[in-house]
Design an enzyme around this catalytic site. Structure first.
Site, short mmCIF file in Angstrom:
data_model
loop_
_atom_site.label_atom_id
_atom_site.label_comp_id
_atom_site.label_asym_id
_atom_site.label_seq_id
_atom_site.Cartn_x
_atom_site.Cartn_y
_atom_site.Cartn_z
N HIS A 1 9.30 -9.03 -6.65
CA HIS A 1 8.54 -8.56 -5.48
C HIS A 1 8.27 -9.72 -4.51
O HIS A 1 8.38 -9.56 -3.31
CB HIS A 1 7.21 -7.93 -5.91
CG HIS A 1 7.37 -6.54 -6.48
ND1 HIS A 1 6.43 -5.96 -7.30
CD2 HIS A 1 8.36 -5.63 -6.35
CE1 HIS A 1 6.84 -4.74 -7.64
NE2 HIS A 1 8.01 -4.53 -7.08
N GLY B 1 -3.32 6.54 -0.42
CA GLY B 1 -2.26 7.51 -0.73
C GLY B 1 -2.14 7.66 -2.23
O GLY B 1 -2.76 6.91 -2.99
N GLY C 1 4.35 5.43 -0.90
CA GLY C 1 4.84 4.56 0.16
C GLY C 1 3.73 3.83 0.88
O GLY C 1 3.96 3.17 1.89
N LYS C 2 2.49 3.88 0.32
CA LYS C 2 1.35 3.25 0.98
C LYS C 2 1.48 1.73 1.07
O LYS C 2 1.12 1.12 2.07
CB LYS C 2 0.04 3.64 0.30
CG LYS C 2 -0.01 3.31 -1.17
CD LYS C 2 -1.16 4.05 -1.87
CE LYS C 2 -1.29 3.63 -3.33
NZ LYS C 2 -0.05 3.72 -4.13
N ARG D 1 3.12 6.06 -5.72
CA ARG D 1 4.46 6.10 -5.12
C ARG D 1 4.53 6.94 -3.85
O ARG D 1 5.46 7.70 -3.63
CB ARG D 1 5.49 6.66 -6.13
CG ARG D 1 5.57 5.88 -7.41
CD ARG D 1 6.20 4.51 -7.15
NE ARG D 1 5.86 3.63 -8.27
CZ ARG D 1 6.75 3.06 -9.07
NH1 ARG D 1 8.04 3.24 -8.84
NH2 ARG D 1 6.37 2.27 -10.03
N ALA E 1 -2.85 -10.23 -4.91
CA ALA E 1 -2.50 -9.34 -6.03
C ALA E 1 -3.55 -9.46 -7.12
O ALA E 1 -3.68 -10.50 -7.76
CB ALA E 1 -1.13 -9.71 -6.59
#
Lengths: 173, 173, 173
Positions: free
Chosen positions: A50, A9, A14-15, A12, A34
């Site tokens: 997060h 996507g 929403g993926k 931002r 990460a």
């Protein structure tokens, strides 16, 4: 077991949230991978927030480059693995290998060829970067071409693929 | 009655025309809400041509910032409301609130929370801006992040959502 | 016979490969139409490698501008025609006609109005360029608007339309 689920996507879109929700449907311990490198206190703070928001089921693995090697060691006992995101990992590889596309594609290939032997499904979040106007910057063009080639490589290898638009998923495969 | 229909797409993707056609399926009077600010005679001329092209069923409301407040006053007696486009409104809010993301999100929230009490469906046209390469300009990155977050917020609140590509609609929700 | 099949996607999305696979489902001789202009030996080398990779069923037509005129002469006896890509052709027209949008749209119209009389299906590959942030460069904005308008024009005229994301096709029409 060793399935690959690919989620792409725009920025931002929403993926990440969508991929995390998919991964959390698995019971048991979850591993968040990460590749982003923590370079300053502000970013360290954001990473910590997060981590807390994801909750106790998630363990964090920070690894900028050697994803295949580290995953093989650490995946044991996990019920889902989430790599967020591929594009950050690619940009690390891009600079590490001095833009040598073949070395980068080989590193991605080492990761996808590992999937079958993993004890849990691997969810990968990637970015769409090729739907704007051609960048004037030559390095940006080169990275854009690489990111597109790797997205094709991953989606081809995937058992399941999604495009997320405005937070809503479209099934690609 | 108070339904929210969200339509997104890239620049010149045909999203406005598609949303207008959806709105025109409603019988009766229609309200076109334009957040763009008319800054010179050339633009005034273009706005006038668009107004004439839409035809007599449409009334025009020009409002750069206070959409929720104005809509509550003016929606009465209309059978469809079309906001074209969200992204222009966001850029007005972005400068008005000096890039303060929380104030902007709250303004959007005031609009979506109004939907249930509106006398007619609200069609919203938005832009995809996050599928190109990461912009070098920090303000452009900040706006891109905001636009993506608001697109998620609107699509989540929507009863119906569409992605328009090359003039053709894909149903998202 | 004279069908138009439209394939769009971002840079390195796999759209060319997908369109080529569709065209190769037709038996017989195939025509590859390349509007890209060969400007240096490195590019000549790349073009030659692509030509060899496509194999013996494909004939190559290199034509930067007069696509409708050349196609009408050369399509006879072919079982599929593949134009790769529209966006390169548009950028040739954009400079040739000094950004005059009406002349460019008319050239595209000459091509689409030819489809019915062609002896074989015409596959067209195009690029999504309007889903990034608004370009700062005025010429880039102007080209982006043109490319979006032409994509709508082609997809509207098409009998079949696809969006390719990460190598995977989504049916638009």
């Amino acid at each position: 077991m060793g399935r690959l689920i690919y989620v792409t996507g725009g920025a931002r879109s929403g993926k990440s949230r969508f991929a995390q929700q998919l991964a959390e449907q698995q019971p048991g311990d979850l591993l968040y991978i990460a590749p982003a490198q923590v370079l300053d206190p502000e970013m360290a703070d954001r990473v910590e927030q997060h981590r807390l928001a994801r909750g106790e089921r998630w363990t964090l693995l920070e690894e900028p480059l050697q994803l295949a090697e580290r995953l093989a060691q650490i995946a044991d006992g996990k019920s889902a693995l989430l790599l967020d995101c591929v594009t950050i990992w690619l940009s690390n590889l891009f600079f590490h290998f001095d833009e040598e596309q073949e070395l980068i594609i080989a590193a991605v290939e080492r990761l996808t060829s590992l999937v079958d032997s993993l004890p849990a499904p691997l969810y990968m979040v990637s970015n769409e970067v090729g739907s704007g106007i051609v960048p004037e910057n030559a390095m940006a063009r080169s990275f854009r071409d690489l990111a597109g080639a790797v997205n094709q490589q991953l989606a081809t290898a995937a058992d399941e693929a999604w495009l997320v638009v405005s937070g809503l998923p479209l099934r690609l495969k």
